[in-house]
Design a protein around this motif. Structure first.
Motif, PDB file in Angstrom:
ATOM      1  N   GLY A  11       1.009  -1.451   0.068  1.00 36.60           N
ATOM      2  CA  GLY A  11      -0.056  -0.082   0.118  1.00 36.60           C
ATOM      3  C   GLY A  11       0.851   1.377   0.016  1.00 36.60           C
ATOM      4  O   GLY A  11       2.085   1.164   0.546  1.00 36.60           O
ATOM      5  N   THR A  12       0.201   2.154  -0.523  1.00 36.19           N
ATOM      6  CA  THR A  12       1.206   3.328  -0.694  1.00 36.19           C
ATOM      7  C   THR A  12       0.313   4.711  -0.165  1.00 36.19           C
ATOM      8  O   THR A  12      -0.949   4.663  -0.235  1.00 36.19           O
ATOM      9  CB  THR A  12       1.699   3.860  -2.010  1.00 36.19           C
ATOM     10  OG1 THR A  12       0.663   4.050  -2.753  1.00 36.19           O
ATOM     11  CG2 THR A  12       2.625   2.936  -2.281  1.00 36.19           C
ATOM     12  N   SER A  13       1.000   5.693   0.212  1.00 30.22           N
ATOM     13  CA  SER A  13       0.502   7.113   0.824  1.00 30.22           C
ATOM     14  C   SER A  13       1.127   8.074   0.838  1.00 30.22           C
ATOM     15  O   SER A  13       2.496   7.829   1.017  1.00 30.22           O
ATOM     16  CB  SER A  13      -0.218   6.791   2.213  1.00 30.22           C
ATOM     17  OG  SER A  13      -0.866   7.897   2.868  1.00 30.22           O
ATOM     18  N   THR A  14       0.862   9.324   0.524  1.00 26.63           N
ATOM     19  CA  THR A  14       1.678  10.409   0.556  1.00 26.63           C
ATOM     20  C   THR A  14       1.455  10.924   2.192  1.00 26.63           C
ATOM     21  O   THR A  14       2.345  12.006   2.485  1.00 26.63           O
ATOM     22  CB  THR A  14       1.146  11.607  -0.175  1.00 26.63           C
ATOM     23  OG1 THR A  14      -0.172  11.927  -0.125  1.00 26.63           O
ATOM     24  CG2 THR A  14       1.311  11.059  -1.523  1.00 26.63           C
ATOM     25  N   ASP A  15       0.620  10.638   2.787  1.00 22.36           N
ATOM     26  CA  ASP A  15       0.658  11.029   4.221  1.00 22.36           C
ATOM     27  C   ASP A  15       1.467  10.294   5.316  1.00 22.36           C
ATOM     28  O   ASP A  15       1.950  11.007   6.159  1.00 22.36           O
ATOM     29  CB  ASP A  15      -0.918  11.071   4.701  1.00 22.36           C
ATOM     30  CG  ASP A  15      -1.618  12.005   4.033  1.00 22.36           C
ATOM     31  OD1 ASP A  15      -1.314  13.180   3.644  1.00 22.36           O
ATOM     32  OD2 ASP A  15      -2.733  11.833   3.622  1.00 22.36           O
ATOM     33  N   SER A  16       1.361   8.836   5.507  1.00 24.46           N
ATOM     34  CA  SER A  16       1.906   8.200   6.699  1.00 24.46           C
ATOM     35  C   SER A  16       1.947   6.778   6.325  1.00 24.46           C
ATOM     36  O   SER A  16       1.278   5.938   5.482  1.00 24.46           O
ATOM     37  CB  SER A  16       1.217   8.361   7.760  1.00 24.46           C
ATOM     38  OG  SER A  16      -0.046   7.778   7.853  1.00 24.46           O
ATOM     39  N   GLU A  39      -0.285  -8.434   8.896  1.00 24.80           N
ATOM     40  CA  GLU A  39       1.011  -8.473   9.673  1.00 24.80           C
ATOM     41  C   GLU A  39       1.995  -7.347   8.726  1.00 24.80           C
ATOM     42  O   GLU A  39       1.946  -7.559   7.427  1.00 24.80           O
ATOM     43  CB  GLU A  39       1.692  -9.739   9.721  1.00 24.80           C
ATOM     44  CG  GLU A  39       3.204  -9.375  10.383  1.00 24.80           C
ATOM     45  CD  GLU A  39       3.915 -10.953  10.749  1.00 24.80           C
ATOM     46  OE1 GLU A  39       5.226 -10.966  10.639  1.00 24.80           O
ATOM     47  OE2 GLU A  39       3.039 -11.813  10.743  1.00 24.80           O
ATOM     48  N   VAL A  40       2.291  -6.305   9.308  1.00 24.94           N
ATOM     49  CA  VAL A  40       3.032  -5.364   8.711  1.00 24.94           C
ATOM     50  C   VAL A  40       4.636  -6.005   8.462  1.00 24.94           C
ATOM     51  O   VAL A  40       5.140  -6.351   9.447  1.00 24.94           O
ATOM     52  CB  VAL A  40       3.135  -4.195   9.328  1.00 24.94           C
ATOM     53  CG1 VAL A  40       3.871  -3.044   8.438  1.00 24.94           C
ATOM     54  CG2 VAL A  40       1.861  -3.539   9.512  1.00 24.94           C
ATOM     55  N   GLU A  41       5.078  -6.183   7.262  1.00 24.55           N
ATOM     56  CA  GLU A  41       6.073  -6.967   7.117  1.00 24.55           C
ATOM     57  C   GLU A  41       7.250  -6.006   6.769  1.00 24.55           C
ATOM     58  O   GLU A  41       8.377  -6.313   7.130  1.00 24.55           O
ATOM     59  CB  GLU A  41       6.054  -7.865   5.953  1.00 24.55           C
ATOM     60  CG  GLU A  41       7.407  -8.666   5.550  1.00 24.55           C
ATOM     61  CD  GLU A  41       7.113  -9.427   4.132  1.00 24.55           C
ATOM     62  OE1 GLU A  41       7.354  -8.856   2.943  1.00 24.55           O
ATOM     63  OE2 GLU A  41       7.006 -10.372   4.311  1.00 24.55           O
ATOM     64  N   ASP A  42       6.985  -4.689   6.241  1.00 21.34           N
ATOM     65  CA  ASP A  42       8.182  -3.840   5.940  1.00 21.34           C
ATOM     66  C   ASP A  42       7.439  -2.381   5.712  1.00 21.34           C
ATOM     67  O   ASP A  42       6.214  -2.181   5.366  1.00 21.34           O
ATOM     68  CB  ASP A  42       8.944  -4.233   4.675  1.00 21.34           C
ATOM     69  CG  ASP A  42      10.160  -3.408   4.468  1.00 21.34           C
ATOM     70  OD1 ASP A  42      10.555  -3.049   5.491  1.00 21.34           O
ATOM     71  OD2 ASP A  42      10.672  -3.639   3.421  1.00 21.34           O
ATOM     72  N   TRP A  43       8.368  -1.384   6.135  1.00 18.91           N
ATOM     73  CA  TRP A  43       7.795  -0.007   6.072  1.00 18.91           C
ATOM     74  C   TRP A  43       9.108   0.606   5.237  1.00 18.91           C
ATOM     75  O   TRP A  43      10.163   0.570   5.369  1.00 18.91           O
ATOM     76  CB  TRP A  43       7.948   0.702   7.392  1.00 18.91           C
ATOM     77  CG  TRP A  43       7.103   0.148   8.515  1.00 18.91           C
ATOM     78  CD1 TRP A  43       7.339  -0.457   9.488  1.00 18.91           C
ATOM     79  CD2 TRP A  43       5.589   0.463   8.439  1.00 18.91           C
ATOM     80  NE1 TRP A  43       6.355  -0.605  10.533  1.00 18.91           N
ATOM     81  CE2 TRP A  43       5.101  -0.192   9.819  1.00 18.91           C
ATOM     82  CE3 TRP A  43       4.612   1.146   7.649  1.00 18.91           C
ATOM     83  CZ2 TRP A  43       3.832  -0.127  10.081  1.00 18.91           C
ATOM     84  CZ3 TRP A  43       3.343   0.819   7.944  1.00 18.91           C
ATOM     85  CH2 TRP A  43       2.969   0.406   9.299  1.00 18.91           C
ATOM     86  N   THR A  44       8.677   1.152   4.099  1.00 24.20           N
ATOM     87  CA  THR A  44       9.626   1.836   3.320  1.00 24.20           C
ATOM     88  C   THR A  44       9.146   3.039   2.786  1.00 24.20           C
ATOM     89  O   THR A  44       7.807   3.436   3.125  1.00 24.20           O
ATOM     90  CB  THR A  44      10.080   0.898   2.107  1.00 24.20           C
ATOM     91  OG1 THR A  44       8.987   0.752   1.111  1.00 24.20           O
ATOM     92  CG2 THR A  44      10.790  -0.365   2.682  1.00 24.20           C
ATOM     93  N   ALA A  45      10.089   3.982   1.725  1.00 26.11           N
ATOM     94  CA  ALA A  45       9.561   5.322   1.736  1.00 26.11           C
ATOM     95  C   ALA A  45      10.312   5.755   0.393  1.00 26.11           C
ATOM     96  O   ALA A  45      11.415   5.288   0.373  1.00 26.11           O
ATOM     97  CB  ALA A  45       9.537   6.266   2.817  1.00 26.11           C
ATOM     98  N   LYS A  46       9.673   6.487  -0.311  1.00 24.78           N
ATOM     99  CA  LYS A  46      10.380   7.179  -1.575  1.00 24.78           C
ATOM    100  C   LYS A  46      10.815   8.469  -1.051  1.00 24.78           C
ATOM    101  O   LYS A  46      10.087   9.261  -0.304  1.00 24.78           O
ATOM    102  CB  LYS A  46       9.218   7.311  -2.846  1.00 24.78           C
ATOM    103  CG  LYS A  46       9.984   7.893  -3.855  1.00 24.78           C
ATOM    104  CD  LYS A  46       8.949   7.955  -4.950  1.00 24.78           C
ATOM    105  CE  LYS A  46       9.583   8.699  -6.370  1.00 24.78           C
ATOM    106  NZ  LYS A  46       8.642   8.881  -7.209  1.00 24.78           N
ATOM    107  N   VAL A  47      12.151   9.061  -1.316  1.00 25.75           N
ATOM    108  CA  VAL A  47      12.591  10.320  -0.763  1.00 25.75           C
ATOM    109  C   VAL A  47      12.868  10.969  -2.074  1.00 25.75           C
ATOM    110  O   VAL A  47      13.776  10.624  -2.830  1.00 25.75           O
ATOM    111  CB  VAL A  47      13.743   9.753   0.136  1.00 25.75           C
ATOM    112  CG1 VAL A  47      14.466  11.151   0.515  1.00 25.75           C
ATOM    113  CG2 VAL A  47      13.599   8.951   1.426  1.00 25.75           C
ATOM    114  N   GLU A  48      12.771  12.465  -2.079  1.00 29.45           N
ATOM    115  CA  GLU A  48      13.249  13.363  -3.155  1.00 29.45           C
ATOM    116  C   GLU A  48      13.451  14.603  -2.399  1.00 29.45           C
ATOM    117  O   GLU A  48      12.874  14.988  -1.559  1.00 29.45           O
ATOM    118  CB  GLU A  48      12.062  13.507  -3.963  1.00 29.45           C
ATOM    119  CG  GLU A  48      11.580  12.298  -4.926  1.00 29.45           C
ATOM    120  CD  GLU A  48      10.299  12.752  -5.841  1.00 29.45           C
ATOM    121  OE1 GLU A  48       9.942  13.627  -5.996  1.00 29.45           O
ATOM    122  OE2 GLU A  48       9.890  11.394  -6.465  1.00 29.45           O
TER     123      GLU A  48
END
Length: 72
Positions: A11-16, A39-48
């Motif tokens: 899943g993706t979000s621009t908020d959290s 079960e949350v397996e991983d938290w990642t993020a795109k960074v610019e």
């Protein structure tokens, strides 16, 4: 006895990250019935430019396997 199937959804979000996990569940629930847990397996993020622009949550979604009995 109940069998449970587990699928992995991103899943993706621009908020959290929490909103990203909610989005994964919302999208999966459109085609999967009776979701019983995640079960949350991983938290990642795109960074610019040094800032997080998109949060991503990889979740495993569990739901029961419903067998279809054929009539004799």
């Amino acid at each position: 006895m109940t069998a449970v199937k587990i699928i992995k959804v991103l899943g993706t979000s621009t908020d959290s990250w929490e909103d990203a996990a909610r989005e994964a569940i919302a999208q999966a629930s459109e085609s999967v019935e009776d979701i019983s847990g995640i079960e949350v397996e991983d938290w990642t993020a795109k960074v610019e430019d040094g800032r997080i622009t998109e949060y991503k949550a990889t979740v495993e979604i569990a739901f029961p396997v419903h067998g279809h009995r054929q009539q004799p």
